[in-house]
Scaffold this active site. Structure first.
Site, PDB file in Angstrom:
ATOM      1  N   GLN A 185      -2.961  28.553  18.163  1.00  0.00           N
ATOM      2  CA  GLN A 185      -1.710  27.784  18.163  1.00  0.00           C
ATOM      3  C   GLN A 185      -0.555  28.540  18.820  1.00  0.00           C
ATOM      4  O   GLN A 185       0.502  27.961  19.070  1.00  0.00           O
ATOM      5  CB  GLN A 185      -1.308  27.406  16.737  1.00  0.00           C
ATOM      6  CG  GLN A 185      -2.296  26.442  16.074  1.00  0.00           C
ATOM      7  CD  GLN A 185      -1.827  26.085  14.670  1.00  0.00           C
ATOM      8  OE1 GLN A 185      -2.077  26.817  13.739  1.00  0.00           O
ATOM      9  NE2 GLN A 185      -1.128  24.973  14.549  1.00  0.00           N
ATOM     10  N   CYS A 218      -0.031  19.462  10.611  1.00  0.00           N
ATOM     11  CA  CYS A 218      -0.306  20.624  11.457  1.00  0.00           C
ATOM     12  C   CYS A 218       0.849  20.824  12.432  1.00  0.00           C
ATOM     13  O   CYS A 218       1.342  19.855  13.005  1.00  0.00           O
ATOM     14  CB  CYS A 218      -1.610  20.386  12.222  1.00  0.00           C
ATOM     15  SG  CYS A 218      -2.065  21.749  13.296  1.00  0.00           S
ATOM     16  N   LEU A 219       1.256  22.071  12.611  1.00  0.00           N
ATOM     17  CA  LEU A 219       2.363  22.348  13.527  1.00  0.00           C
ATOM     18  C   LEU A 219       2.012  21.987  14.969  1.00  0.00           C
ATOM     19  O   LEU A 219       2.904  21.732  15.768  1.00  0.00           O
ATOM     20  CB  LEU A 219       2.761  23.829  13.439  1.00  0.00           C
ATOM     21  CG  LEU A 219       3.375  24.257  12.097  1.00  0.00           C
ATOM     22  CD1 LEU A 219       3.553  25.770  12.056  1.00  0.00           C
ATOM     23  CD2 LEU A 219       4.696  23.548  11.839  1.00  0.00           C
ATOM     24  N   HIS A 230      -8.268  24.567   6.799  1.00  0.00           N
ATOM     25  CA  HIS A 230      -7.522  23.971   7.911  1.00  0.00           C
ATOM     26  C   HIS A 230      -7.351  24.994   9.044  1.00  0.00           C
ATOM     27  O   HIS A 230      -7.594  24.693  10.214  1.00  0.00           O
ATOM     28  CB  HIS A 230      -6.155  23.468   7.417  1.00  0.00           C
ATOM     29  CG  HIS A 230      -5.280  22.930   8.503  1.00  0.00           C
ATOM     30  ND1 HIS A 230      -4.966  21.596   8.615  1.00  0.00           N
ATOM     31  CD2 HIS A 230      -4.657  23.550   9.547  1.00  0.00           C
ATOM     32  CE1 HIS A 230      -4.188  21.429   9.684  1.00  0.00           C
ATOM     33  NE2 HIS A 230      -3.987  22.600  10.266  1.00  0.00           N
ATOM     34  N   GLU A 231      -6.958  26.209   8.683  1.00  0.00           N
ATOM     35  CA  GLU A 231      -6.739  27.245   9.695  1.00  0.00           C
ATOM     36  C   GLU A 231      -8.059  27.689  10.319  1.00  0.00           C
ATOM     37  O   GLU A 231      -8.123  27.969  11.518  1.00  0.00           O
ATOM     38  CB  GLU A 231      -5.995  28.449   9.102  1.00  0.00           C
ATOM     39  CG  GLU A 231      -4.602  28.138   8.565  1.00  0.00           C
ATOM     40  CD  GLU A 231      -3.751  27.331   9.528  1.00  0.00           C
ATOM     41  OE1 GLU A 231      -3.810  27.570  10.747  1.00  0.00           O
ATOM     42  OE2 GLU A 231      -3.022  26.430   9.065  1.00  0.00           O
ATOM     43  N   GLY A 290       0.536  27.574   7.457  1.00  0.00           N
ATOM     44  CA  GLY A 290      -0.518  28.332   8.113  1.00  0.00           C
ATOM     45  C   GLY A 290      -0.369  28.235   9.620  1.00  0.00           C
ATOM     46  O   GLY A 290       0.145  27.237  10.134  1.00  0.00           O
ATOM     47  N   HIS A 309      -9.046  25.708  13.215  1.00  0.00           N
ATOM     48  CA  HIS A 309      -8.371  26.051  14.478  1.00  0.00           C
ATOM     49  C   HIS A 309      -9.141  27.117  15.255  1.00  0.00           C
ATOM     50  O   HIS A 309      -9.235  27.035  16.481  1.00  0.00           O
ATOM     51  CB  HIS A 309      -6.950  26.561  14.218  1.00  0.00           C
ATOM     52  CG  HIS A 309      -5.953  25.479  13.976  1.00  0.00           C
ATOM     53  ND1 HIS A 309      -5.676  24.493  14.893  1.00  0.00           N
ATOM     54  CD2 HIS A 309      -5.150  25.224  12.911  1.00  0.00           C
ATOM     55  CE1 HIS A 309      -4.738  23.683  14.415  1.00  0.00           C
ATOM     56  NE2 HIS A 309      -4.407  24.101  13.200  1.00  0.00           N
TER      57      HIS A 309
HETATM   58 NI    NI Z   1      -2.953  23.293  11.952  1.00  0.00          NI
END
Ligand code: NI
Length: 184
Positions: free
Chosen positions: A50, A98-99, A140-141, A45, A144
Site C-alpha cells: 500500500q 481499506c485505505l 486483512h493485512e 493497518g 495485501h
Molecule cells: Ni487494506
C-alpha cells in the site's frame, strides 16, 4: 515521513511480494514511516504494497478501537514475514474498509481466529493465536501481501454493487482525505 498510499488500480497491490531480508536497509525507518502514515490516515493497518513496496511486511494499530474491541488494546506492532499456520473452523463476518479502497466498506467472512508466525523488529520469531478483531486486522493485512484486497472476498452480488466505486478509485475519481499516489 508520511508516505503516499497506493489506491485500488495500482499494479503494486496485486504484485507478488518478497520476504524482508534480515539486512534490509533502513527497515526501522520504513516501519516508522508506515506507522506515521497509518496514524495520519486514521487506519488500523497498513501493508507494504500500500506504500508501493513489494515486501512481506505490515503494521497494525488497533488501539483506537479498544472501546469497541477490547482485545485491540495494545495491538500496535509491525509484522515482518508473517505466516498463517492455522485457521479456526469457526468463521465470522465483520465490516471491513481499506485505505486503498476509500469509501467502500463491506462485510467479509473470515476465520474467527488464526495461529500466526512472524518476526518482530529485532528479528525474533513469534508464534501466537490471534482472536477477535486482532485476528481480523491481521487477516486483512495478510491479504495485501498476498496481492489480494477485501473486495475479492465478498459475494458476487456485493461485488457487482461496489464495481462502480472500484472503477471510480481506479480512474482517479475518488479523492481520499490523506496523501495518496495518483492513479491517473
Ligand atoms: Ni487494506
Amino acid at each position: 515521513m508520511i508516505l503516499p498510499i497506493f489506491l485500488y488500480g495500482q499494479p503494486v497491490l496485486r504484485k507478488e511480494t518478497e520476504e524482508v531480508p534480515a539486512d534490509y536497509p533502513d527497515l526501522r525507518v520504513l516501519i516508522d514511516d508506515m506507522f506515521e502514515t497509518l496514524t495520519v490516515a486514521e487506519g488500523c493497518g497498513l501493508a507494504a504494497p500500500q506504500v508501493g513496496k513489494s515486501l512481506r511486511l505490515f503494521v497494525v494499530d488497533g488501539t483506537e478501537l479498544k472501546e469497541e474491541y477490547p482485545e485491540c488494546d495494545g495491538f500496535k506492532q509491525p509484522f515482518i514475514n508473517p505466516e498463517i499456520l492455522e485457521e479456526s473452523e469457526e468463521k465470522i463476518a465483520y465490516s471491513e474498509g481499506c485505505l486503498s479502497l476509500p469509501g467502500i466498506s463491506e462485510n467479509v467472512i473470515r476465520p474467527k481466529s488464526v495461529l500466526v508466525r512472524y518476526q518482530d523488529i529485532n528479528g525474533e520469531e513469534h508464534e501466537e493465536w490471534l482472536e477477535g478483531f486482532r485476528s481480523r486486522i491481521f487477516q486483512h493485512e495478510y491479504d495485501h501481501i498476498e496481492g489480494n484486497v477485501f473486495t475479492d472476498r465478498i459475494s458476487p452480488i456485493r461485488r457487482q454493487f461496489v464495481k462502480g466505486k472500484l472503477m471510480n478509485i481506479a480512474k482517479g475519481r475518488t479523492i481520499p482525505k490523506y496523501k495518496f499516489k495518483k492513479n491517473v
